[in-house]
Motif scaffolding. Sequence first.
Motif: not given
Length: 399
Positions: A57-65, A67-74, A273-279, A333-337
Amino acid sequence: MPASFSRQAALLAAGMLATGTANTLLTKLQDKQCVANCDDPDPANRRLFEQPVWQTLNMFYGEMLCLACLYLARLCAPPAAATDAAAAGDAAAAAAPPGYEPIADEDDEDDDDGVPELRGDNASPSPTPALKPIAGCATLWMWVPAACDLLGTTLMNVGLFFTSASVYQMLRGAVVIFSGIFSVLFLGHRLDRSQVASLGMVVVGVTIVGLSNVISPPVAVYAQWRAGESADPTALKAALGVVLVLGAQIFTATQFVVEEKILRRYHLTPLRAVGLEGSFGAATVMAAIPVLHFAFGRADPGGYFDAPAGFRQIVENPSVWQTSIYIMVSIALFNYFGLSVTRYLSATSRATIDTCRTLFIWMSSLALGWEAFSWVQVLGFAILVYGTFVYNRVIAAPF
């Protein structure tokens, strides 16, 4: 190639290497945290943090970050920029320097997780088909790779309890075996002779690495069985850890294949892609936690599926919840990079960097005293790396 692009590529590669290494080491460090009976002089009576479901669950929360960064950028972007995002993406692709490859190009990239397309040497590139953005009910397709990620990650988290961080990471190299087989069976890919031979080398390398961790335990277990004695739990756990990590690669390879099928039809940016899988993964784990608790957790207090005990162990131990935060940030960060490397360099570059990450994890584990040096492990790792590099065409096969 412009110098600025070279610097960007170097930063992306360094970021992926650093955050990937940190993520595995932090997860192993969290496994070593004592949560009960910590003052007992006998280490065997101390209870360590072993909660694979909460770690998943902690890993998926990390991936959800992501998606949060994407929406924040928008939200922070000017209205005109947000409206013309698709056009801007097309313009960026057109203006990209040599070496840029679209993430959804089925002839250059397989998926957002960096599995290279398996094709013969004589294959020729074809125009990239127009892909429509994923939206509405179509986003539910991302639940399938999220479920595979959930199963694979949970099994690997359990396997990491019983193996060293370096052996764990090396065994994960077996994913190339299953992804190669599944790509041929379900995606119609073809393997040339050098790739088939390289998969054989990967099998040999993974086998040697696994034996470096469990060759003595099975012999000991067999001898104890012949003598009518009870088996040593440590020996059984060592063998079980290898089996779990290897078995998890089947789900990971399935995740890769499903992602490729989706990305051949829809366009997805790395962050989304990462954010959706995390959510989807987080929602599935949160729904499963109470079910697993009532089905298995109540019969094993403090065990893997005891939800209240796991939650208390996290919030009552600063070392556990602090490493949880670090793990979330590192996985995001790992998924993003990693996905950025796949997008702006190539899937082969990502596979190469990920292999180098294993070397850094092994060196760090030795420096921290978490494991002892083993020449058998070095031999297995060398064969595994060579086979992986030949498979990804980083180096040419000698035949």
